[in-house]
Each structure stands twice: as C-alpha cells, then as structure tokens.
Design a protein around this motif. Structure first.
Motif, mmCIF file in Angstrom:
data_model
loop_
_atom_site.group_PDB
_atom_site.id
_atom_site.type_symbol
_atom_site.label_atom_id
_atom_site.label_comp_id
_atom_site.label_asym_id
_atom_site.label_seq_id
_atom_site.Cartn_x
_atom_site.Cartn_y
_atom_site.Cartn_z
ATOM 1 N N GLY A 131 64.785 76.465 4.559
ATOM 2 C CA GLY A 131 64.385 77.198 3.365
ATOM 3 C C GLY A 131 65.504 78.068 2.841
ATOM 4 O O GLY A 131 66.631 77.609 2.677
ATOM 5 N N MET A 149 54.744 77.920 6.202
ATOM 6 C CA MET A 149 55.876 78.612 5.583
ATOM 7 C C MET A 149 55.895 79.998 6.194
ATOM 8 O O MET A 149 54.881 80.697 6.189
ATOM 9 C CB MET A 149 55.712 78.665 4.063
ATOM 10 C CG MET A 149 56.819 79.445 3.356
ATOM 11 S SD MET A 149 56.738 79.204 1.545
ATOM 12 C CE MET A 149 57.682 80.618 0.975
ATOM 13 N N LEU A 182 57.954 76.286 -1.655
ATOM 14 C CA LEU A 182 58.560 77.613 -1.668
ATOM 15 C C LEU A 182 58.024 78.456 -2.820
ATOM 16 O O LEU A 182 57.702 79.642 -2.652
ATOM 17 C CB LEU A 182 60.085 77.498 -1.775
ATOM 18 C CG LEU A 182 60.847 77.152 -0.487
ATOM 19 C CD1 LEU A 182 62.289 76.763 -0.813
ATOM 20 C CD2 LEU A 182 60.825 78.322 0.490
#
Length: 520
Positions: free
Chosen positions: A274, A314, A438
């Motif tokens: 990420g 995440m 994201l």
C-alpha cells in the motif's frame, strides 16, 4: 515477600516516583517511608476514556525486605574458536541471534553479510537520501543489523506461541537496550540507539571466536546429494560447512532467484502492499488522546486500525509515532518507503504503512515467473513509482482527501521523506483494484478516527516490503529445507517471522535444531 499490585493511575503519577510512592502507600495503608522500592513490572496506557490512565503492575518492597538484583546478565558465552562451524547468511535479527545461540550451545558461527558494518552503512544511507544513489549491498535493508536496525526497533509481537519473547528482550537489555523494554506493553528501542547494540552483539560474537564477514555476498550454494556443503561468495571462494542458516531478509531477491535457478523448492507467498501515510503528530495526539495538548507525561500517540474493505484486510503497519519516512530501495530504478522513529519519538510527524492484503491470484499477470510471481508484482509497482517520480528517489505523493477524490494535489508540503516528493495521482502507481480499495478504506478509517481523513495527511507510495513475497518451505520438526539437508531457511526472508522479535526467536530455534541434529 513483595506485595503485587495492579494499579490505574494518572500520567503524572506514573511519571513521578515520589507521587507513585504516596499513591501506593495510601493503597497499602502504610507510611511512605515504609516503602523501600516500587518495581514496575508492566506498563500500558488506557486512552479509551477522556481521563487517560496508565495501567501498572508493580511489586512493592517494604522496609527490611530483600530486593533482588534486577541487573540483566548475559549468558556465559564460551570460546568456540575450535568448535564445529555453522554458516549464517545474513546479519539481521535472525542471523545475529542465531549466532549468539550457537555460541551458547558450543558451536562456531560464521556470519556472512553482504552489506557493511553499521558505521560504514551510514555513508550509503546518506547517499540514497541526498544523492539518490542506491548501493545494492548496503542500504536501509542490507548491512549489519538488517532492516531491523533502521525500523524504529519496535519489539511488540503477537507471536507469543513461537518462543520465549522475554529471553530476547533480556538479551537486548544485556547488550545495552533500556530496561523499559521489559516493562512497556509496546516496547521499542529507537533507530538512534540500535546501531550501538548491534555493534556490541557483533563484538561479542567475534570475542567468543565466531567470524563475521562484511561486504561478502553469497552467490551460490555448494550442494552434493541433496545435502548442503557450504556457500560460494562473490569472488568465487567457497566457505564450507555442513549446516547453513539462510537468514537473508525479505528483500534479498537475488537469493530467491538463485534458489529458483538451482531448482531448490520455493513458493509464492501472499503479502501486503500500500502506501505510507504521514500526519502531524499533534493531530494524531488529539485524535487518540481526545485532548488539545498531549502534555509532557504522555508519549506521542500511536494508532492501530484494521478494516475489511472489498473482502480484504486493510490495516496500519509499522506505525511510527514521532518518526520519519525513509527511502528503502535495494536496487537502482525503484522507489520503496518505510518508517522509523528515534528513541524519544520526538519528531513532528507520525507515519504508518497503510496496506492491503494481497492474494496469490493477484500475481497471475506474472505467472510465468513461477514462485517469484509475487516478487515480480512487487517489483513492477516499485519501478513504476520510480518512473512516475522522475526516475529518482523522490517519492510519488498525494494529499489524502485528494487521493480519495481522485484528484492530483496542487502542492505537496515538505514531509519527513528527505529525498523529496513528486505530486502524483496514486491511481497511476497501483493496479485498479488496489487503488479502489485504498480509496474506500481511507474513507472508512476516517469514520473510525475522526480527523484522520484530512488533506494534512500526505500519502507516499509504495509501502511494499511488509513481508517476504516468497516462502522457503522447511520441515516443521527439523526446520531443515524440505529438499536440502543442512539448509535452514530462517526469519522474515524465508516466510517464518514478521519483525525483530519473531525473527530473533526463529534464528535461535534454527540454531537449537542444528545442535540437536549433531548431538542426538
């Protein structure tokens, strides 16, 4: 016998020995002068309520009681100059603690490290930060102490079942770390203090008859009848030993490629990837402590956050309060970020990796690379970031709300990332599915941490070296490679650890298994 107490006190009391003494005296219904010593055993912060408290576990020694010696003593390491030799490839946490364990067991370690010692390594870190020059053998990942030397020295681990965490912490204290790491719920040493500790470990290894070779890259393995015979280094010299611990870390791509060329079994492993997000530390303090001013008795606030977005995890990774973002490329032509903090965590910004779980099927476009498909996926993103940033160590960057709204930032303020930034719409860095997750994820983070989703936060890409993209399979009992006898895949690079503590534990376990194979 001391009296054990569980306390919840204000930050002011926790930080002041005299105030703590008075508080404990009242609880125990004795005069303050009757308390000889209060030994803090465990310490953590409870910030769930507006009035922040410290949770303390203490042992209270009253007048006349014998206070045990609390000084940490190192094991009685013997001289192993003439003992059987074991090769260790890599001088990161796994390799160094494997070496110490071998000495304790009466075996001689030969530690082979491709990078420089900690002092020489600093010049190469300056080169990447200032001149954008990447030394493939000496950088933030390679060199004495490995990536752990420049990763804040975070010692928290969830891997309690993997081994004796306290033993590793005590060894670190014995080599110079603050005793606070034995007490704090989330201990850390600090990148500024780790180099001396690493150097002291190396000096102990040499003092006891072990060998440490710097600027020595392993280029081949000597194998006969599926048994390891030793290794070959870059000048063609063979170093022989019947047991080799492979502790090369998660970024030693040339080792993964070597294993594949020699048809030594490896497999692709999922990892996470990420960005690294940087906020003003003051803002994170306000969010986490629910206050306008943190005050002198509270440490810079960390955060930890996990969400399920689009069927994937995440989460924050390697969060560094009061820290900086570092350039962690290991080859020219790529950009990689990571973060670290000094021991006082006194920098103006906080940063954290914000990463998404990947799946093996995500690597399908690179299937022709076999077990290295995940590595090639990782490499492609890092190379794309380098191109987008003007083919330099400047990092692609974007304000957080701008990223969520798919809008390139008009300007990027100065961040802690020394090589500098280039304003880029992050959707150009990542595959579409990662970009979408994201974007959705940051919106969800903002709902959980009010104020987190802000254009004061700057995203840097990519955060890509969270763990190894390759696993080197080994027997669960002997810890030897499933194919090559005497080869012990170890630590993060082999897929069996996730941080300093778990890597050190794995290094010790491999050494113990070697000792057992020789003596039982």
């Amino acid at each position: 016998m001391p009296k054990d107490l569980q306390l919840q006190v204000s930050p002011e009391i926790a930080a002041n020995e005299s105030l703590l003494n008075e508080h404990v005296a009242k609880l125990c219904k004795v005069a303050s002068k009757d308390i000889q010593k209060i030994s803090i055993q465990k310490r953590s912060i409870d910030a769930r309520q507006k009035a922040i408290k410290f949770n303390l576990k203490v042992a209270v020694f009253f007048t006349g009681e014998i206070i045990p010696n609390s000084k940490i003593e190192l094991p009685d390491y013997k001289n192993v100059s003439n003992k059987q030799e074991v090769i260790i490839v890599g001088a990161g946490p796994a390799g160094l603690f494997a070496a110490l364990q071998l000495i304790e067991l009466g075996l001689k370690p030969i530690v082979i490290e491709r990078g420089k010692d900690v002092r020489g390594r600093r010049r190469d870190l300056k080169a990447i930060n200032v001149d954008h020059i990447v030394n493939e053998d000496s950088n933030y990942c390679f060199g004495e102490g490995g990536a752990g030397t420049y990763s804040d020295g975070k010692l928290y681990t969830r891997s309690k079942k993997r081994g004796d965490v306290d033993r590793i912490l005590q060894l670190l204290v014995g080599f110079g770390a603050s005793p606070d790491i034995l007490v704090d719920a989330h201990p850390h040493i600090g990148t500024n203090k780790l180099p001396q500790i690493i150097q002291d470990i190396r000096e102990k290894i040499i003092e006891c008859g072990g060998i440490v070779l710097f600027e020595t890259r392993v280029t081949d393995f000597s194998i006969k009848n599926q048994e390891i015979q030793g290794v070959v280094i870059q000048d063609g010299t063979s170093i022989l030993a019947k047991n080799v611990i492979l502790a090369t870390g998660h970024s030693a791509r040339d080792i993964f490629e070597l294993l594949q060329r020699k048809q030594i079994f490896i497999e692709a492993k999922p990892f996470a990837l990420g960005v690294r997000a940087e906020h003003p530390q003051e803002l994170i303090d306000k969010i986490q402590y629910s206050c306008d001013y943190r005050g002198e008795h509270l440490p810079p606030a960390p955060y930890s956050i996990v969400k399920q977005v689009g069927g994937r995890g995440m989460y924050s990774f390697c969060m560094c309060p009061g820290g900086v973002i570092a350039p962690c490329a290991t080859s020219p032509g790529e950009v990689v970020t990571n973060g670290w903090s000094p021991s006082k965590r006194d920098q103006a910004t906080a940063n954290s990796g914000i990463v998404i779980e990947l799946k093996i099927e995500d690597f399908q476009p690179y299937a022709k690379f076999g077990a290295l498909a995940g590595m090639e996926f990782q490499k492609a993103i890092e190379q794309k970031a380098w191109n987008l940033a003007g083919q330099s160590q400047k990092v692609p960057a974007q304000r957080m709300i701008d990223f969520v709204q798919s809008k390139e930032s008009a300007d990027i303020p100065k961040t802690s990332y020394v090589p500098g930034t280039t304003s880029v719409e992050m959707g150009q860095v990542f595959p579409g599915f990662l970009t979408q997750i994201l974007r959705e994820g940051f919106s969800e983070f903002g709902k959980s941490m009010k104020g987190y989703l802000t254009n004061e936060a700057i995203l840097h890409a990519p955060e890509s070296r969270t763990s190894s993209p390759v696993r080197i399979p080994r027997h669960p009992e002997t810890l030897e490679h499933v194919q090559i006898k005497g080869l012990y895949p170890c630590g993060e690079g082999a897929g069996y650890a996730g941080g300093i503590i778990s890597a050190a534990i794995d290094g010790e376990k491999c050494s113990i298994k070697i000792f057992e194979s020789l003596h039982y």
